[in-house]
Design a protein around this motif. Structure first.
Motif, PDB file in Angstrom:
ATOM      1  N   SER A 158      -5.836   8.732  -1.684  1.00  0.00           N
ATOM      2  CA  SER A 158      -6.182   7.436  -1.088  1.00  0.00           C
ATOM      3  C   SER A 158      -5.837   7.420   0.406  1.00  0.00           C
ATOM      4  O   SER A 158      -6.608   6.918   1.233  1.00  0.00           O
ATOM      5  N   PHE A 170      -8.320   6.911   3.622  1.00  0.00           N
ATOM      6  CA  PHE A 170      -8.130   5.883   4.634  1.00  0.00           C
ATOM      7  C   PHE A 170      -8.131   6.481   6.033  1.00  0.00           C
ATOM      8  O   PHE A 170      -8.721   5.933   6.967  1.00  0.00           O
ATOM      9  N   TYR A 194      -0.376   1.497   5.663  1.00  0.00           N
ATOM     10  CA  TYR A 194      -0.630   2.111   4.345  1.00  0.00           C
ATOM     11  C   TYR A 194       0.470   3.113   3.987  1.00  0.00           C
ATOM     12  O   TYR A 194       0.991   3.131   2.869  1.00  0.00           O
ATOM     13  N   ARG A 230      -7.065   0.442   0.540  1.00  0.00           N
ATOM     14  CA  ARG A 230      -8.041   1.537   0.539  1.00  0.00           C
ATOM     15  C   ARG A 230      -9.445   1.026   0.236  1.00  0.00           C
ATOM     16  O   ARG A 230     -10.431   1.510   0.779  1.00  0.00           O
TER      17      ARG A 230
END
Length: 644
Positions: A453, A457, A469, A508
């Motif tokens: 993920s 991103f 994140y 995401r």
């Protein structure tokens, strides 16, 4: 890439090439002036015909040799000659094994066992060969079982001492190689030195070559490459004496790897090219794949990726053909290195993921424990046999030893009592270890998806959100590591980790879905305990498979927690495509989910440790109401306490 471990499989094979063990007094003359399989033969003629197949004749045999063996088996069946059937099936088993047709090889050796009757020589040979096949299949537990059975029979064999010694050497080599594969080179060296001593006594050049090679591997594991090189060169000299193409292939590869580690890449390449010539002469897929891997790795190191790629692709092709988890893991790792060298980072990551998946299936800890237990039992059985023998001798000599026998008997019952007690303790420890094992499978599985993920991103080139994140991810990682040693955590901690995970996925997905967590007021989350990361796989499936194709932000995940008596019910629902549609998509793409399988194993272990059951059900909402899409997962947890 050091490709030593594949040698462990082949060295097990080599141990079987020195003696076919067909008979204690085996001769090798065919029937004078006649082809032994062109006419109907008597039992004595069949026996003599089977002795024609020396190890050098049949181990690397081609189709005509296979056909001759099959005809001999057919004639043995007509005469109901069980020994002939067993001999023939053992020969076919070795042929199939060398072609990597392992299912056929196992079938042949098992047929040999069923027809061997009381012929200990054939039984030992079949058991050792089954051990070799299972070792090649990366199943060391089954392999050691068969080798230990063969070793026990060989040590008590009343027949030819040479046959017994040969069988003991085969089993010792196999056990030593398994020690090497488990990262225990000191133990392996002890076993190989025992075997070498027996081989020298029998003046068996092939056995001596095998042990020198194995000892080289052990010294290399110990970080002594110069000593290892000396043993590889000794092994090569003995393989030259017996003209063994297989031995030459192994030795040239091993010497090449030492030169590679020294940075002598041109010299290493020359040795690998020699190894390739000899490995193709053997038609042995393991050694062919090993050599292609070494050539590919060397070309990469020399900055020649275009020459490396055909070698790596051939390595990967053979790994798939043999279904070896170890070979597949290494082939995809080498392929990842190639893509990285070429700057194809996306392909490199995908290949590395595949390598990690195969690596996860190799569980050394359980195999090491199993091997240690078997060796302990074997030594205990040897001591018990020795005690019984001394007891019988002393009983004949004098009745005054009656008191001693009573003491021995008392000691025996004490040992049995201690054994039963320890066994119960070990069972509890084993369950604890299994719980930790499946947690260790669960955590890499989730972290791997989370890293994917992050990668996704970062591809969108948004560094500010990427930093946020990563902050969420680091917090979640700390929570996972904190709880990795715990069997149970509070429901409050579990929900906190779940929220963190969902928020990561929301970022995401660019807020492509919403979520809601509803908890019954009767639940006290600080005093309710569940296994760590137990809800995450179902939420992950809902996001990736249920809501995977919803891009307009209408997707929603709802988590409800209710308490009913001594049960906590968790309902996880989504408004996605539904489990039935998702399963069809997985069938089309070939995707296989690990999370649900691991969850089922964790349920089994919870039942064993806590004597309580976890119930769960998955329902496609469209089956209840055709106007509704989505999936609902229902989990019923018993109230658990950390000290249960």
């Amino acid at each position: 890439m050091a490709f030593k471990k594949t040698l462990f499989f082949t060295l097990l094979l080599l141990a079987f090439l020195s003696e076919p063990l067909l008979s204690a007094n085996a001769g090798y003359d065919t029937i004078p002036g006649e082809n032994p399989v062109e006419k109907e033969l008597t039992i004595p003629q069949l026996e003599e015909a089977f002795q024609h197949f020396k190890s050098d004749d049949y181990i690397r045999s081609v189709d005509p040799e296979e056909d001759r063996i099959k005809r001999l088996i057919n004639q043995s069946e007509k005469l109901n000659y069980s020994r002939g059937i067993a001999l023939g099936n053992n020969l076919l088993g070795v042929i199939y094994r060398d072609r990597a047709e392992y299912a056929k090889a196992i079938e042949m050796h098992e047929k040999a066992l069923s027809n061997a009757g009381t012929d200990t020589t054939i039984i030992i040979y079949a058991l050792n060969n089954l051990g070799v096949v299972y070792r090649r299949l990366d199943k060391p537990k089954q392999a050691i079982d068969y080798h230990m059975q063969a070793l026990n029979l060989a040590e008590s064999f009343p027949g030819s001492p040479d046959v017994a010694k040969r069988s003991i050497n085969i089993a010792l080599n196999s056990i030593g190689n398994i020690n090497l594969s488990m990262g225990q080179p000191e133990k392996a060296l002890e076993v190989f030195k025992q075997s070498l001593k027996l081989e020298v006594e029998q003046n068996n050049n092939l056995g001596i070559a095998i042990n020198y090679q194995n000892m080289g591997l052990a010294y290399e594991q110990l970080g002594k490459p110069d000593v290892a090189l000396e043993y590889y060169q000794k092994s090569l000299r003995h393989n030259e004496i017996i003209n063994s193409n297989l031995g030459r292939s192994i030795c040239y590869n091993s010497i090449g790897e030492i030169l590679f580690l020294r940075g002598q890449l041109v010299e290493a390449l020359e040795h690998y090219q020699k190894a390739l010539v000899y490995s193709y002469k053997t038609e042995d897929d393991y050694h062919i794949s090993e050599t292609h891997a070494n050539l590919g790795n060397t070309y990469l190191k020399m900055g020649q990726p275009e020459r490396a790629l055909p070698e790596i692709e051939k390595f990967n092709e053979i790994a798939h053909k043999t279904h070896s988890g170890f070979l597949l893991k290494n082939s995809y790792k080498l392929l990842s290195d190639y893509y990285e060298t070429k700057g194809e980072y996306k392909n490199a990551i995908e290949a590395f993921k595949t390598s990690v998946l195969y690596n996860d299936s190799i569980i050394n800890e359980r195999n090491t424990r199993y091997l240690t237990e078997l060796q302990t039992i074997y030594e205990a059985e040897k001591k018990q046999q020795h005690i019984e023998l001394l007891t019988k001798e002393n009983q004949i000599k004098s009745q005054q030893l009656f008191v001693f026998l009573l003491l021995v008997l008392l000691l025996f019952f004490i040992v049995i009592f201690i054994f039963i007690f320890l066994k119960r303790q070990q069972e509890k420890q084993r369950v604890d270890l299994e719980m930790k094992l499946f947690r260790s499978l669960m955590n890499p599985h989730f972290i791997f998806n989370a890293l994917a993920s992050i990668q996704s991103f970062l591809y969108h080139n948004d560094p500010e959100k990427a930093a946020t994140y990563l902050g969420y991810f680091s917090k979640l990682t700390r929570s996972i590591l904190k709880n990795s040693t715990k069997d149970l955590i509070s429901l409050d901690e579990e929900i906190s980790m779940l929220k963190n995970y969902i928020e990561i996925e929301q970022m995401r997905k660019r807020n492509g879905f919403t979520y809601e967590i509803i908890m019954d007021d009767a639940i006290e989350p600080d005093f309710v305990f569940v296994p760590p990361m137990v809800l995450q796989p179902f939420v992950e499936n809902a996001i990736h498979h249920g809501l995977g194709e919803i891009v307009d932000g209408s997707g929603k995940i709802t988590v409800k927690l209710l308490q009913s008596g001594k049960t906590i019910r968790v309902e996880i629902s989504d408004n996605g495509c539904g489990i039935n549609a998702s399963m069809k998509q997985k069938e089309n793409t070939g995707h296989k989910s690990m999370g649900i399988g691991i969850f089922k194993e964790r349920i089994r272990l919870i039942r064993k440790k806590f004597k309580k059951s976890v119930k769960f059900a998955i329902v496609d909402l469209n089956e209840i109401d055709q106007h509704i899409n989505g999936t609902r997962v229902t989990l019923d947890f018993p109230l658990l306490e950390p000290n249960d």
